[in-house]
Scaffold this motif. Sequence first.
Motif, short mmCIF file in Angstrom:
data_model
loop_
_atom_site.label_atom_id
_atom_site.label_comp_id
_atom_site.label_asym_id
_atom_site.label_seq_id
_atom_site.Cartn_x
_atom_site.Cartn_y
_atom_site.Cartn_z
N SER A 43 -30.31 16.12 79.18
CA SER A 43 -29.10 16.25 78.37
C SER A 43 -29.10 17.57 77.61
O SER A 43 -30.15 18.16 77.38
CB SER A 43 -29.01 15.10 77.36
N ALA A 44 -27.90 17.99 77.21
CA ALA A 44 -27.77 19.25 76.46
C ALA A 44 -28.12 19.05 75.00
O ALA A 44 -28.74 19.90 74.37
CB ALA A 44 -26.35 19.78 76.59
N ARG A 45 -27.76 17.89 74.43
CA ARG A 45 -27.85 17.75 72.97
C ARG A 45 -28.71 16.60 72.48
O ARG A 45 -28.92 16.48 71.28
CB ARG A 45 -26.44 17.64 72.40
N VAL A 46 -29.16 15.70 73.39
CA VAL A 46 -30.03 14.60 72.95
C VAL A 46 -31.23 14.48 73.90
O VAL A 46 -31.20 15.00 75.01
CB VAL A 46 -29.28 13.24 72.88
N ASP A 47 -32.27 13.78 73.44
CA ASP A 47 -33.49 13.65 74.22
C ASP A 47 -33.46 12.36 75.05
O ASP A 47 -34.22 11.43 74.80
CB ASP A 47 -34.70 13.67 73.27
N ALA A 48 -32.54 12.31 76.01
CA ALA A 48 -32.44 11.19 76.95
C ALA A 48 -31.75 11.72 78.20
O ALA A 48 -30.85 12.55 78.09
CB ALA A 48 -31.63 10.05 76.34
N PRO A 49 -32.17 11.25 79.38
CA PRO A 49 -31.56 11.78 80.61
C PRO A 49 -30.22 11.12 80.92
O PRO A 49 -29.94 10.03 80.42
CB PRO A 49 -32.59 11.43 81.68
N TYR A 50 -29.41 11.78 81.76
CA TYR A 50 -28.19 11.14 82.29
C TYR A 50 -28.24 11.19 83.80
O TYR A 50 -29.12 11.84 84.39
CB TYR A 50 -26.93 11.79 81.70
#
Length: 133
Positions: A43-50
């Motif tokens: 992700s660009a802004r959080v620490d979790a994948p999409y």
Amino acid sequence: MERKAFTVSIPSAGHVNETDYAGIASGRNTDKWQATGLTPERSARVDAPYVAEFPLVLECRLLHAIELGLHTRFIGEIVDVKAEESALGEDGSLDIGRLDPFLYIPGNRTYYRIGPYLGKAHSIGTGFLKKRK
Ligand SMILES: Cc1cc2nc3c(=O)[nH]c(=O)nc-3n(C[C@H](O)[C@H](O)[C@H](O)COP(=O)(O)O)c2cc1C
């Protein structure tokens, strides 16, 4: 929970099989990325994948995790939205027909596509009153 972050990746109907599989299997004993062939993207802004293949993604900062007993309800702040260009209309806004998402109906455990256009929200409610006069 540890990273105070989550993402919501909305699949198109073409990925219904992979999506259902992700709901059946558990990440505790299966690598769902490997099994489905879907790709985790940073992700660009959080620490979790999409999910890279899915056309609409919300990146969320975790604000509250509420224990309901059987489930935990997560409430987040949306800090970024990504949409594939193929899911946008002529005016640049999200086009639900092009996004082609689907609904899960828990009652009989089925998936359905979204139906045709019905009308303009915040508008048809008043137009209909005028016509009745
Ligand atoms: C069609 C379908 C819908 C589901 N809906 C929910 C849901 O709304 N909330 C939920 O907590 N789990 C739901 N589940 C179950 C979770 O997807 C399942 O517990 C999860 O895949 C476990 O994976 P994990 O251990 O990697 O988190 C659903 C499963 C399926 C197949």
